[in-house]
Design a protein around this motif. Structure first.
Motif, short mmCIF file in Angstrom:
data_model
loop_
_atom_site.label_atom_id
_atom_site.label_comp_id
_atom_site.label_asym_id
_atom_site.label_seq_id
_atom_site.Cartn_x
_atom_site.Cartn_y
_atom_site.Cartn_z
N ARG A 39 0.81 -1.24 -0.15
CA ARG A 39 0.10 -0.16 0.08
C ARG A 39 1.10 1.29 0.03
NH1 ARG A 39 -2.73 2.90 4.54
NH2 ARG A 39 -1.96 1.23 5.59
N VAL A 40 0.36 2.35 -0.56
CA VAL A 40 1.21 3.67 -0.68
C VAL A 40 0.27 4.65 -0.37
CG1 VAL A 40 1.01 3.79 -3.16
CG2 VAL A 40 2.93 4.86 -2.22
N GLU A 41 0.64 5.72 0.24
CA GLU A 41 0.07 6.89 0.54
C GLU A 41 0.77 8.17 0.17
OE1 GLU A 41 -0.94 7.17 4.66
OE2 GLU A 41 -2.43 5.48 4.70
N ILE A 42 -0.04 8.97 -0.26
CA ILE A 42 0.69 10.23 -0.91
C ILE A 42 0.53 11.53 0.04
CG2 ILE A 42 0.71 11.98 -2.53
CD1 ILE A 42 -0.50 9.84 -4.61
N GLY A 43 1.59 12.19 0.36
CA GLY A 43 1.43 13.40 1.02
C GLY A 43 2.50 14.46 0.46
N THR A 44 2.90 15.30 1.39
CA THR A 44 3.99 16.23 0.83
C THR A 44 5.00 16.33 2.02
OG1 THR A 44 4.43 18.56 0.04
CG2 THR A 44 2.76 18.44 1.93
N GLY A 45 6.15 16.97 1.75
CA GLY A 45 6.98 17.26 2.56
C GLY A 45 8.50 16.76 2.03
N ILE A 46 9.55 17.73 2.73
CA ILE A 46 10.98 17.47 2.22
C ILE A 46 11.76 16.84 3.30
CG2 ILE A 46 10.75 18.94 0.37
CD1 ILE A 46 12.17 20.99 2.44
N THR A 47 11.10 16.78 4.68
CA THR A 47 11.82 15.97 5.79
C THR A 47 10.97 15.04 6.45
OG1 THR A 47 11.45 18.02 7.21
CG2 THR A 47 13.54 17.95 5.93
N SER A 48 9.76 15.39 6.50
CA SER A 48 8.86 14.46 7.17
C SER A 48 7.42 14.27 6.22
CB SER A 48 8.44 15.19 8.42
OG SER A 48 7.94 16.19 8.36
N PHE A 49 6.76 13.50 6.49
CA PHE A 49 5.41 13.31 5.66
C PHE A 49 4.44 14.08 6.43
CE2 PHE A 49 1.21 11.40 4.83
CZ PHE A 49 1.39 10.92 3.60
N VAL A 50 3.81 15.00 5.55
CA VAL A 50 2.55 15.96 5.88
C VAL A 50 1.48 15.27 5.34
CG1 VAL A 50 1.75 18.18 5.65
CG2 VAL A 50 4.16 17.98 6.13
N ASP A 51 0.59 14.86 6.09
CA ASP A 51 -0.67 14.34 5.47
C ASP A 51 -1.46 15.37 4.81
OD1 ASP A 51 -2.59 12.32 4.72
OD2 ASP A 51 -3.26 12.21 6.72
N ILE A 52 -2.11 15.25 3.56
CA ILE A 52 -2.89 16.14 2.98
C ILE A 52 -4.12 15.62 2.75
CG2 ILE A 52 -0.99 17.73 2.27
CD1 ILE A 52 -1.29 16.61 -0.31
N ALA A 53 -5.20 16.26 2.82
CA ALA A 53 -6.68 15.96 2.39
C ALA A 53 -6.93 16.03 0.84
CB ALA A 53 -7.56 16.66 3.04
N HIS A 54 -7.69 15.00 0.31
CA HIS A 54 -8.07 15.37 -0.99
C HIS A 54 -8.41 16.69 -1.34
CE1 HIS A 54 -9.08 13.36 -4.92
NE2 HIS A 54 -10.12 14.27 -4.90
N GLY A 55 -7.97 17.41 -2.42
CA GLY A 55 -8.31 18.68 -2.33
C GLY A 55 -7.61 19.87 -2.02
N ALA A 56 -6.61 19.29 -1.07
CA ALA A 56 -6.02 20.65 -0.25
C ALA A 56 -5.02 21.36 -1.05
CB ALA A 56 -5.17 19.80 0.98
N ASP A 57 -4.76 22.50 -0.76
CA ASP A 57 -3.69 23.47 -1.06
C ASP A 57 -2.55 22.83 -0.77
OD1 ASP A 57 -5.69 25.04 -1.88
OD2 ASP A 57 -5.43 26.59 -0.23
N VAL A 58 -1.52 22.98 -1.96
CA VAL A 58 -0.19 22.71 -1.90
C VAL A 58 0.66 23.81 -2.46
CG1 VAL A 58 -0.25 19.98 -1.82
CG2 VAL A 58 -0.06 21.24 -4.10
N GLU A 59 1.70 24.08 -1.91
CA GLU A 59 2.54 25.27 -2.19
C GLU A 59 3.48 24.90 -3.75
OE1 GLU A 59 4.11 29.05 -2.53
OE2 GLU A 59 2.54 28.17 -1.29
N LEU A 60 3.32 25.70 -4.71
CA LEU A 60 4.31 25.65 -5.78
C LEU A 60 5.56 26.16 -5.36
CD1 LEU A 60 4.21 25.01 -8.93
CD2 LEU A 60 3.68 27.50 -9.14
#
Length: 168
Positions: A39-60
């Motif tokens: 199983r794999v989960e997608i989040g964001t982060g460069i040093t730790s996993f930041v859980d993000i909700a479906h449709g959440a804002d992510v920084e360009l």
């Protein structure tokens, strides 16, 4: 000449990965993965996993080489990361058109971190194939991640994110 040979031998012994034999177990207790479904989960982060909700804002992010990307982190469950293939792709959520440069990596235990009951992969980037930030700012992007074991077991995940550019 003798110094040259000694240096060659010394540097050849300093490999990046130990692929001769079984990788060391990074968890405190051995895990039996027989019959487990990856199983794999997608989040964001460069040093730790930041859980993000479906449709959440992510920084360009404006990268150091002038390109644009969003940071992607993955949680990998019920897999041995040694020789695991990881692929991340991005698509316009409305049209389905590709918006990013697909990345594919062959992982090892040195390129992930053990965390609880899973492995953590941080610091990846979904790099956009764009001329400027206005091409993806305030749009929805579908990030797709796929992991494949050397034996062929596969897991996929996708998450739609809303790309924002809050930097003036």
């Amino acid at each position: 000449m003798r110094l040259f040979l000694c240096l060659c031998l010394a540097f050849s012994a300093c490999g990046d990965d130990d692929t001769d034999g079984d990788p060391p177990d990074m968890f405190t207790e051995p895990r039996d993965l027989a019959g487990a479904e990856p199983r794999v989960e997608i989040g964001t982060g460069i040093t730790s996993f930041v859980d993000i909700a479906h449709g959440a804002d992510v920084e360009l992010v404006n990268g150091p080489q002038g390109g644009w990307h969003v940071d992607v982190a993955l949680r990998l469950y019920d897999v041995n990361p040694q020789e695991l293939t990881m692929r991340i792709e991005g698509y316009d959520a409305t049209s389905g058109d590709p918006v990013g440069v697909p990345i594919e990596r062959i992982l090892t235990e040195r390129r992930v971190q053990p965390e609880g009951d899973h492995w953590l992969r941080v610091g990846d980037q979904l790099i956009f194939a764009i001329e400027g930030p206005d091409e993806v700012t305030d749009t929805d992007v579908r990030i797709e991640a796929r992991i494949t074991t050397p034996e062929g077991a596969m897991a996929t995940a996708q998450k739609v994110v809303h790309v924002i550019d809050d930097v003036p």
